[in-house]
Motif scaffolding. Structure first.
Motif, short mmCIF file in Angstrom:
data_model
loop_
_atom_site.label_atom_id
_atom_site.label_comp_id
_atom_site.label_asym_id
_atom_site.label_seq_id
_atom_site.Cartn_x
_atom_site.Cartn_y
_atom_site.Cartn_z
N ASN A 1 0.87 -1.26 0.16
CA ASN A 1 -0.06 -0.28 -0.18
C ASN A 1 0.87 1.21 -0.02
N PHE A 2 0.28 2.33 -0.09
CA PHE A 2 1.00 3.50 0.07
C PHE A 2 1.92 3.86 1.28
N LYS A 3 1.59 3.23 2.33
CA LYS A 3 2.56 3.37 3.57
C LYS A 3 3.76 2.59 3.39
N SER A 4 3.87 1.32 2.63
CA SER A 4 5.04 0.74 2.27
C SER A 4 5.79 1.52 1.36
N VAL A 5 5.19 2.24 0.42
CA VAL A 5 6.29 2.98 -0.40
C VAL A 5 6.66 4.25 0.35
N HIS A 6 5.82 4.77 1.37
CA HIS A 6 6.33 5.97 2.06
C HIS A 6 7.46 5.41 2.77
N ALA A 7 7.33 4.36 3.58
CA ALA A 7 8.11 3.83 4.63
C ALA A 7 9.52 3.77 3.70
N LEU A 8 9.73 3.08 2.65
CA LEU A 8 10.72 2.61 1.89
C LEU A 8 11.51 4.27 1.41
N VAL B 1 19.37 3.23 11.51
CA VAL B 1 18.77 3.08 13.08
C VAL B 1 17.68 3.91 13.49
N MET B 2 18.09 5.21 13.19
CA MET B 2 17.16 6.31 13.50
C MET B 2 15.78 6.05 12.99
N ILE B 3 15.61 5.75 11.64
CA ILE B 3 14.29 5.56 11.08
C ILE B 3 13.35 4.20 11.25
N THR B 4 14.23 3.37 11.68
CA THR B 4 13.57 2.04 12.14
C THR B 4 12.26 2.25 12.91
N PRO B 5 12.29 2.62 13.88
CA PRO B 5 10.93 2.86 14.67
C PRO B 5 10.08 3.72 14.27
N ALA B 6 10.46 4.64 13.42
CA ALA B 6 9.76 6.02 12.86
C ALA B 6 9.21 5.89 11.43
N ALA B 7 9.55 4.95 10.66
CA ALA B 7 9.34 4.85 9.35
C ALA B 7 7.98 4.88 8.65
N GLY B 8 7.07 4.42 9.80
CA GLY B 8 5.73 4.30 9.56
C GLY B 8 4.62 5.62 10.08
N PHE B 9 5.68 6.44 10.74
CA PHE B 9 5.07 7.41 11.56
C PHE B 9 5.22 8.97 11.20
N ILE B 10 6.54 9.03 10.56
CA ILE B 10 6.72 10.38 10.44
C ILE B 10 6.99 10.65 8.68
N SER B 11 6.96 12.12 8.68
CA SER B 11 6.91 12.60 7.32
C SER B 11 8.11 12.56 6.39
N VAL B 12 8.38 12.73 5.21
CA VAL B 12 9.59 12.59 4.42
C VAL B 12 10.63 14.07 5.13
N THR B 13 10.06 15.18 5.33
CA THR B 13 11.08 16.18 5.63
C THR B 13 11.48 15.82 7.14
N THR B 14 10.67 15.26 7.87
CA THR B 14 11.15 14.95 9.15
C THR B 14 12.10 13.83 9.43
N SER B 15 12.18 13.09 8.14
CA SER B 15 13.16 11.81 8.18
C SER B 15 14.47 12.28 7.89
N PHE B 16 14.41 13.53 6.93
CA PHE B 16 15.76 14.05 6.89
C PHE B 16 16.43 14.64 8.09
N PHE B 17 15.82 15.40 8.68
CA PHE B 17 16.44 15.69 10.21
C PHE B 17 16.57 14.68 11.01
N PHE B 18 15.79 13.54 11.01
CA PHE B 18 16.13 12.30 11.79
C PHE B 18 17.65 11.94 11.40
N GLY B 19 18.03 11.71 10.23
CA GLY B 19 19.15 11.33 9.54
C GLY B 19 20.23 12.19 10.16
N GLY C 1 -4.54 3.12 5.60
CA GLY C 1 -6.05 2.96 5.64
C GLY C 1 -6.41 2.39 6.72
N THR C 2 -5.73 1.71 7.95
CA THR C 2 -6.14 0.92 8.70
C THR C 2 -5.67 1.44 10.13
N THR C 3 -4.32 1.84 10.31
CA THR C 3 -3.65 2.30 11.46
C THR C 3 -4.23 3.62 12.12
#
Length: 417
Positions: free
Chosen positions: A240-247, A286-304, A362-364
């Protein structure tokens, strides 16, 4: 029975099943790649012995997972550990878990467990014997990983019921592996039992050194980075889209970590470094592993970027005079990257999690984090999860390793040669 299995199979979503099968195959490559990375870190004459624990991890954990592991991690049980309903994979066939067959769900989670084990036993590289790692891996998976995975990911786990947000394993993967590697390393520096009384084993015989093989590091980096995209994307267990987003957020976070660490190294030495690229990318993953399904693209940059800054400072610990006096050895930098990075990533997830991003499948449904959705309580849940994960993992891992050192023939410290 055959009719029921086929009926269950027909009720599974074939697209989701194929997606998770592909992710599983890709993710399996992380396990030997971890061993290859440790091999590159080691001295030349220890390179093969440093690679082999990763192979032992996938062998031993696969067997343990079939016998007990899956049932203890994902059986109903209680808030701390599952029951034995699925021991020897009884009934684990095509019955759907979500939209995929139960046996595929088990296989995907097995790869998680074996990956954590491969990172964890890196604490024994160059100083630990291989033979004791075989019983250690069986016992560790049973008494450390399975209870922790159950607490965090099983619907009956007490941390899950508290509402902890841990998408792909900030605590069960990274804090768990880093704390285990640290427990092994501490014991090998200060053995208590048979290894201490040996005339041919010196706890402090290993000195700090640079990685000997950059090609091993390069191949390990490329494999882990690419496979981790499937690791996080596949965690959705459906296409689903969440799997694409997490990648996508996983890749961006790793890239931000790699560039940040490299730029700091270049500022200090006027040189780019493969080792800095490796460690920076790992800190981002390591930083993104717990967060990949919960944070936005921009936030992930600052996580890294933040992960690279924090983990790089943590790496300096082993070069301090205090660490030298304490015989601190962190061969694969597991404490600096996985343990510290896992702590920071887990807590940061509580700060920046978004219920809108979480709902991309669509479910979480989640309440959200502190800054995006104003859920202040989440940060305390995340801190509690990280502390429980570290304390449980370090304490039980240390006891198992020390206990094996009491058994004749299973001395854990390698001879000085």
């Amino acid at each position: 029975m055959e009719a029921q299995v086929l009926a269950d199979w027909e009720s599974c979503d074939k697209t989701d099943t194929l997606f998770v099968v592909i992710c599983s195959v890709i993710c399996w490559g992380i396990i030997p790649a971890v061993g290859l990375g440790y091999s590159g870190y080691s001295t030349r004459h220890n390179s093969l012995a440093s690679f082999f624990p990763a192979l032992l991890a996938v062998i031993c954990v696969s067997l343990q997972w079939y016998i007990l592991g899956y049932s203890l991690a994902y059986g109903e049980g209680n808030g701390f550990i599952g029951d034995l309903k699925y021991a020897f994979h009884q009934g684990v066939l095509a019955q759907p878990v979500g939209t995929i067959p139960a046996i595929l769900f088990s296989e995907f989670q097995l790869i998680f467990a074996a990956t954590v084990a491969a990172i964890a036993v890196g604490g024994a590289c160059e100083r630990g014997r291989l033979l004791p790692l075989i019983p250690f891996l069986f016992l560790w998976t049973t008494f450390v990983y399975c209870p922790l995975a159950h607490m965090v990911w099983s619907e009956s786990g007490f941390l899950y019921q508290m509402g902890v947000l841990d998408f792909a394993g900030g605590t069960p993967v990274h804090i768990c592996s880093g704390a285990t590697a640290t427990a092994i390393s501490v014991y090998l520096s200060h053995p208590l039992f048979r290894s201490r009384n040996s005339n041919i084993r010196t706890p402090s015989h290993l000195k700090l050194h640079k990685p000997h093989n950059t090609i091993s590091q390069l191949l390990s980096l490329v494999t882990i980075w690419g496979s981790w995209l499937a690791f996080d994307a596949g965690t959705t267990l459906s296409f689903n889209f969440k799997s694409v987003h997490a990648l996508c957020v996983t890749n961006l976070c790793a890239a931000a970590g790699a560039l940040t660490w490299n730029l700091i190294t270049y500022y200090e030495s006027s040189k780019f470094s493969l080792d800095s690229t490796f460690l920076g990318a790992i800190s981002g993953l390591v930083m993104i592993t717990p967060a990949a399904g919960f944070i936005s693209v921009t936030t992930s940059f600052f996580f890294g970027a933040a992960g690279a800054l924090v983990c790089r400072q943590a790496l300096r610990i082993k070069f301090t005079p205090v660490a030298h006096r304490l015989k601190w050895v962190d061969n694969g930098d597991s404490f600096a990257t996985h343990c510290v990075g896992g702590f920071v990533g887990t807590i940061a997830t509580g700060l920046f999690a978004s219920r809108q991003v979480a709902a991309f499948d669509g479910t979480t449904e989640i309440i959200g984090g502190v800054f995006i959705d104003g859920n202040i309580r989440q940060i305390f849940i995340q801190i509690f999860e990280a502390i429980v994960g570290f304390a449980w993992t370090f304490g039980v891992s240390y006891l198992i390793f020390a206990g094996l050192d009491c058994i004749p023939g299973l001395e854990v410290l390698a001879i000085d040669e």
